[in-house]
Design a protein around this motif. Sequence first.
Motif, PDB file in Angstrom:
ATOM      1  N   ALA A  24     -14.421  -6.463   2.682  1.00  0.00           N
ATOM      2  CA  ALA A  24     -14.137  -6.603   4.112  1.00  0.00           C
ATOM      3  C   ALA A  24     -12.678  -6.263   4.413  1.00  0.00           C
ATOM      4  O   ALA A  24     -12.392  -5.504   5.351  1.00  0.00           O
ATOM      5  CB  ALA A  24     -14.464  -8.016   4.574  1.00  0.00           C
ATOM      6  N   LEU A  25     -11.756  -6.808   3.623  1.00  0.00           N
ATOM      7  CA  LEU A  25     -10.338  -6.535   3.858  1.00  0.00           C
ATOM      8  C   LEU A  25      -9.996  -5.068   3.626  1.00  0.00           C
ATOM      9  O   LEU A  25      -9.230  -4.473   4.390  1.00  0.00           O
ATOM     10  CB  LEU A  25      -9.465  -7.430   2.980  1.00  0.00           C
ATOM     11  CG  LEU A  25      -9.439  -8.908   3.371  1.00  0.00           C
ATOM     12  CD1 LEU A  25      -8.656  -9.710   2.339  1.00  0.00           C
ATOM     13  CD2 LEU A  25      -8.855  -9.087   4.749  1.00  0.00           C
ATOM     14  N   THR A  26     -10.567  -4.478   2.580  1.00  0.00           N
ATOM     15  CA  THR A  26     -10.322  -3.063   2.307  1.00  0.00           C
ATOM     16  C   THR A  26     -10.784  -2.209   3.481  1.00  0.00           C
ATOM     17  O   THR A  26     -10.064  -1.318   3.941  1.00  0.00           O
ATOM     18  CB  THR A  26     -11.040  -2.629   1.008  1.00  0.00           C
ATOM     19  OG1 THR A  26     -10.531  -3.393  -0.082  1.00  0.00           O
ATOM     20  CG2 THR A  26     -10.831  -1.152   0.727  1.00  0.00           C
ATOM     21  N   ALA A  27     -11.973  -2.498   3.988  1.00  0.00           N
ATOM     22  CA  ALA A  27     -12.499  -1.738   5.127  1.00  0.00           C
ATOM     23  C   ALA A  27     -11.620  -1.922   6.366  1.00  0.00           C
ATOM     24  O   ALA A  27     -11.349  -0.956   7.087  1.00  0.00           O
ATOM     25  CB  ALA A  27     -13.929  -2.181   5.427  1.00  0.00           C
TER      26      ALA A  27
ATOM     27  N   ARG B 206      -8.333   0.058   5.877  1.00  0.00           N
ATOM     28  CA  ARG B 206      -8.566   1.501   6.001  1.00  0.00           C
ATOM     29  C   ARG B 206      -8.926   1.907   7.422  1.00  0.00           C
ATOM     30  O   ARG B 206      -8.657   3.036   7.834  1.00  0.00           O
ATOM     31  CB  ARG B 206      -9.628   1.938   5.005  1.00  0.00           C
ATOM     32  CG  ARG B 206      -9.071   1.817   3.596  1.00  0.00           C
ATOM     33  CD  ARG B 206      -9.844   2.566   2.575  1.00  0.00           C
ATOM     34  NE  ARG B 206      -9.083   2.552   1.328  1.00  0.00           N
ATOM     35  CZ  ARG B 206      -9.618   2.496   0.136  1.00  0.00           C
ATOM     36  NH1 ARG B 206     -10.922   2.483   0.000  1.00  0.00           N
ATOM     37  NH2 ARG B 206      -8.853   2.491  -0.931  1.00  0.00           N
ATOM     38  N   ALA B 207      -9.520   0.981   8.182  1.00  0.00           N
ATOM     39  CA  ALA B 207      -9.860   1.270   9.574  1.00  0.00           C
ATOM     40  C   ALA B 207      -8.656   1.098  10.506  1.00  0.00           C
ATOM     41  O   ALA B 207      -8.745   1.406  11.691  1.00  0.00           O
ATOM     42  CB  ALA B 207     -10.994   0.352  10.027  1.00  0.00           C
ATOM     43  N   GLY B 208      -7.556   0.592   9.956  1.00  0.00           N
ATOM     44  CA  GLY B 208      -6.349   0.433  10.754  1.00  0.00           C
ATOM     45  C   GLY B 208      -6.245  -0.884  11.495  1.00  0.00           C
ATOM     46  O   GLY B 208      -5.372  -1.058  12.344  1.00  0.00           O
ATOM     47  N   GLU B 209      -7.145  -1.828  11.196  1.00  0.00           N
ATOM     48  CA  GLU B 209      -7.066  -3.135  11.857  1.00  0.00           C
ATOM     49  C   GLU B 209      -5.778  -3.867  11.477  1.00  0.00           C
ATOM     50  O   GLU B 209      -5.289  -4.683  12.254  1.00  0.00           O
ATOM     51  CB  GLU B 209      -8.289  -3.974  11.520  1.00  0.00           C
ATOM     52  CG  GLU B 209      -9.557  -3.441  12.156  1.00  0.00           C
ATOM     53  CD  GLU B 209     -10.767  -4.298  11.898  1.00  0.00           C
ATOM     54  OE1 GLU B 209     -10.642  -5.539  11.946  1.00  0.00           O
ATOM     55  OE2 GLU B 209     -11.837  -3.724  11.643  1.00  0.00           O
TER      56      GLU B 209
ATOM     57  N   SER C 134       1.049 -11.695   2.503  1.00  0.00           N
ATOM     58  CA  SER C 134       0.725 -10.361   1.983  1.00  0.00           C
ATOM     59  C   SER C 134       0.679  -9.383   3.147  1.00  0.00           C
ATOM     60  O   SER C 134       0.114  -9.678   4.200  1.00  0.00           O
ATOM     61  CB  SER C 134      -0.612 -10.379   1.252  1.00  0.00           C
ATOM     62  OG  SER C 134      -0.521 -11.193   0.103  1.00  0.00           O
ATOM     63  N   PHE C 135       1.272  -8.205   2.917  1.00  0.00           N
ATOM     64  CA  PHE C 135       1.441  -7.216   3.962  1.00  0.00           C
ATOM     65  C   PHE C 135       0.892  -5.874   3.523  1.00  0.00           C
ATOM     66  O   PHE C 135       1.038  -5.486   2.363  1.00  0.00           O
ATOM     67  CB  PHE C 135       2.935  -7.069   4.299  1.00  0.00           C
ATOM     68  CG  PHE C 135       3.555  -8.365   4.750  1.00  0.00           C
ATOM     69  CD1 PHE C 135       3.633  -8.675   6.091  1.00  0.00           C
ATOM     70  CD2 PHE C 135       4.036  -9.269   3.819  1.00  0.00           C
ATOM     71  CE1 PHE C 135       4.194  -9.875   6.506  1.00  0.00           C
ATOM     72  CE2 PHE C 135       4.598 -10.481   4.223  1.00  0.00           C
ATOM     73  CZ  PHE C 135       4.673 -10.786   5.568  1.00  0.00           C
ATOM     74  N   VAL C 136       0.308  -5.139   4.471  1.00  0.00           N
ATOM     75  CA  VAL C 136      -0.232  -3.811   4.198  1.00  0.00           C
ATOM     76  C   VAL C 136       0.937  -2.877   3.889  1.00  0.00           C
ATOM     77  O   VAL C 136       1.959  -2.894   4.568  1.00  0.00           O
ATOM     78  CB  VAL C 136      -1.032  -3.289   5.413  1.00  0.00           C
ATOM     79  CG1 VAL C 136      -1.533  -1.872   5.169  1.00  0.00           C
ATOM     80  CG2 VAL C 136      -2.186  -4.231   5.714  1.00  0.00           C
ATOM     81  N   VAL C 137       0.770  -2.066   2.850  1.00  0.00           N
ATOM     82  CA  VAL C 137       1.814  -1.108   2.482  1.00  0.00           C
ATOM     83  C   VAL C 137       1.584   0.213   3.202  1.00  0.00           C
ATOM     84  O   VAL C 137       0.473   0.522   3.649  1.00  0.00           O
ATOM     85  CB  VAL C 137       1.886  -0.870   0.949  1.00  0.00           C
ATOM     86  CG1 VAL C 137       2.222  -2.147   0.221  1.00  0.00           C
ATOM     87  CG2 VAL C 137       0.615  -0.276   0.417  1.00  0.00           C
TER      88      VAL C 137
ATOM     89  N   ALA D 126       0.228  10.277   1.255  1.00  0.00           N
ATOM     90  CA  ALA D 126      -0.594  11.387   1.736  1.00  0.00           C
ATOM     91  C   ALA D 126      -2.002  11.347   1.162  1.00  0.00           C
ATOM     92  O   ALA D 126      -2.950  11.820   1.764  1.00  0.00           O
ATOM     93  CB  ALA D 126       0.073  12.716   1.393  1.00  0.00           C
ATOM     94  N   SER D 127      -2.165  10.755  -0.041  1.00  0.00           N
ATOM     95  CA  SER D 127      -3.481  10.700  -0.666  1.00  0.00           C
ATOM     96  C   SER D 127      -4.351   9.609  -0.074  1.00  0.00           C
ATOM     97  O   SER D 127      -5.522   9.494  -0.415  1.00  0.00           O
ATOM     98  CB  SER D 127      -3.347  10.465  -2.181  1.00  0.00           C
ATOM     99  OG  SER D 127      -2.829   9.170  -2.423  1.00  0.00           O
ATOM    100  N   GLY D 128      -3.777   8.769   0.815  1.00  0.00           N
ATOM    101  CA  GLY D 128      -4.551   7.722   1.436  1.00  0.00           C
ATOM    102  C   GLY D 128      -4.486   6.402   0.704  1.00  0.00           C
ATOM    103  O   GLY D 128      -4.988   5.402   1.155  1.00  0.00           O
TER     104      GLY D 128
END
Length: 91
Positions: A21-24, A27-30, A75-78, A82-84
């Motif tokens: 769930a967190l990965t999605a 990646r979705a920009g939430e 914890s913070f999103v890094v 370019a590879s995503g």
Amino acid sequence: MPERPTDPHTPHAPYMRVLDALTAEIRAGEYGPGEPIPSDAELCKRFGVARETARRAVRVLRERGLVETVWGKGSFVVERSASGEGNSQDG
């Protein structure tokens, strides 16, 4: 690290539900770069899991380079490269 079972009838570890769930959501920009993800307590409440289960999911996110944890802060999103994938540099 164990990978997700390929058989859909294989039991799914609780931490993997949180991780997926967190990965999605990342990646979705939430949760954008530099933004905090929910705390352990929030993840426990949201997913109905034990604190160690929530921590394990966050640990895997860290290992995959999607988040970094700052002691006492969260914890913070890094920033994504370019590879995503997450940035693997310490900073």
